[in-house]
Design a protein around this motif. Structure first.
Motif, PDB file in Angstrom:
ATOM      1  N   GLN A 152       3.525  -9.398  -6.333  1.00  0.00           N
ATOM      2  CA  GLN A 152       3.676  -8.229  -5.173  1.00  0.00           C
ATOM      3  C   GLN A 152       2.231  -7.444  -5.645  1.00  0.00           C
ATOM      4  OE1 GLN A 152       7.240  -5.873  -6.345  1.00  0.00           O
ATOM      5  NE2 GLN A 152       7.054  -5.574  -3.896  1.00  0.00           N
ATOM      6  N   LYS A 153       2.284  -6.722  -4.909  1.00  0.00           N
ATOM      7  CA  LYS A 153       0.656  -5.703  -5.255  1.00  0.00           C
ATOM      8  C   LYS A 153       1.484  -4.947  -5.733  1.00  0.00           C
ATOM      9  CE  LYS A 153      -3.023  -6.865  -2.151  1.00  0.00           C
ATOM     10  NZ  LYS A 153      -3.104  -7.661  -2.776  1.00  0.00           N
ATOM     11  N   GLY A 154       0.385  -4.078  -6.910  1.00  0.00           N
ATOM     12  CA  GLY A 154       0.723  -2.775  -7.463  1.00  0.00           C
ATOM     13  C   GLY A 154      -0.320  -1.981  -7.244  1.00  0.00           C
ATOM     14  N   TYR A 155       0.437  -0.168  -7.281  1.00  0.00           N
ATOM     15  CA  TYR A 155      -0.995   0.200  -6.778  1.00  0.00           C
ATOM     16  C   TYR A 155      -0.882   1.991  -7.798  1.00  0.00           C
ATOM     17  CZ  TYR A 155       0.174  -1.793  -1.986  1.00  0.00           C
ATOM     18  OH  TYR A 155      -0.169  -2.760  -1.157  1.00  0.00           O
ATOM     19  N   ILE A 156      -1.946   2.452  -8.005  1.00  0.00           N
ATOM     20  CA  ILE A 156      -2.401   3.574  -8.943  1.00  0.00           C
ATOM     21  C   ILE A 156      -2.536   5.288  -8.144  1.00  0.00           C
ATOM     22  CG2 ILE A 156      -3.583   4.583 -10.105  1.00  0.00           C
ATOM     23  CD1 ILE A 156      -3.875   1.836 -11.476  1.00  0.00           C
ATOM     24  N   MET A 157      -1.923   6.145  -8.240  1.00  0.00           N
ATOM     25  CA  MET A 157      -2.214   7.178  -7.459  1.00  0.00           C
ATOM     26  C   MET A 157      -2.858   8.106  -8.291  1.00  0.00           C
ATOM     27  SD  MET A 157       0.279   9.454  -4.947  1.00  0.00           S
ATOM     28  CE  MET A 157      -0.325  10.390  -3.501  1.00  0.00           C
ATOM     29  N   ASN A 158      -4.115   8.598  -8.158  1.00  0.00           N
ATOM     30  CA  ASN A 158      -4.761   9.361  -8.818  1.00  0.00           C
ATOM     31  C   ASN A 158      -4.269   9.828 -10.132  1.00  0.00           C
ATOM     32  OD1 ASN A 158      -5.650  10.638  -6.576  1.00  0.00           O
ATOM     33  ND2 ASN A 158      -3.382  12.283  -6.479  1.00  0.00           N
TER      34      ASN A 158
END
Length: 173
Positions: free
Chosen positions: A154-160
């Motif tokens: 599953q893809k992971g995401y980073i925000m700022n």
């Protein structure tokens, strides 16, 4: 009485003049004390006003920071709710070869980038517990070293700079 006699001070008037001078000196001392007291009060009020102005400026700055954080949390919450939809689109592009789906996926990734959101790179990377979650271990592959990500589940995401969701991966033993 002649003009000269009128202009000459009498004994009684000399006493009055010296009393008046003493009173003037005492009055000036009282006036100086009052002036000093008023100056001190003025300085106190001025300093209190300056503190109040500084307090208000700090309050405004703190409120602006608080509002920015609230807006950031709102954006994060909205993006987290969209992630399952993005996962579905991604998996659809992997299983169904369709130009339209690929274009939708690319538009979604471009939108995320504009919003300051990045996909966590995993494949072939060294396992990073800060951005990845190891779900399973994979057997050693001659091409990949131990501790390297073998598969992304599953893809992971980073925000700022903040991890919204860690990537779920299989790691080489």
């Amino acid at each position: 009485m002649t003009e000269e006699q009128k202009n000459q001070p009498t004994n009684g008037s000399l006493k009055n003049n010296s009393n008046n001078e003493n009173q003037n000196v005492q009055g000036e001392a009282l006036d100086n004390e009052k002036v000093e007291e008023l100056k001190n009060k003025c300085d106190e009020y001025l300093n209190n006003w300056k503190r109040a102005v500084a307090d208000m400026a700090n309050y405004k700055k703190d409120e602006m920071e608080r509002m920015a954080k609230l807006m950031q949390y709102g954006r994060e919450d909205m993006i987290e709710k969209i992630l399952p939809i993005l996962d579905s689109v991604y998996y659809a592009t992997k299983h169904i070869k369709d130009e339209g789906l690929d274009k939708i996926w690319q538009q979604a990734i471009e939108f995320l980038k504009k919003e300051g959101i990045e996909v966590i790179k995993t494949m072939g990377e060294k396992f990073n517990p800060e951005t990845m979650e190891a779900i399973d271990e994979a057997t050693s592959n001659s091409q990949l070293a131990s501790g390297t990500v073998a598969e992304e589940l599953q893809k992971g995401y980073i925000m700022n700079g903040k991890v919204l969701r860690p990537a779920k991966v299989k790691v080489i033993k």
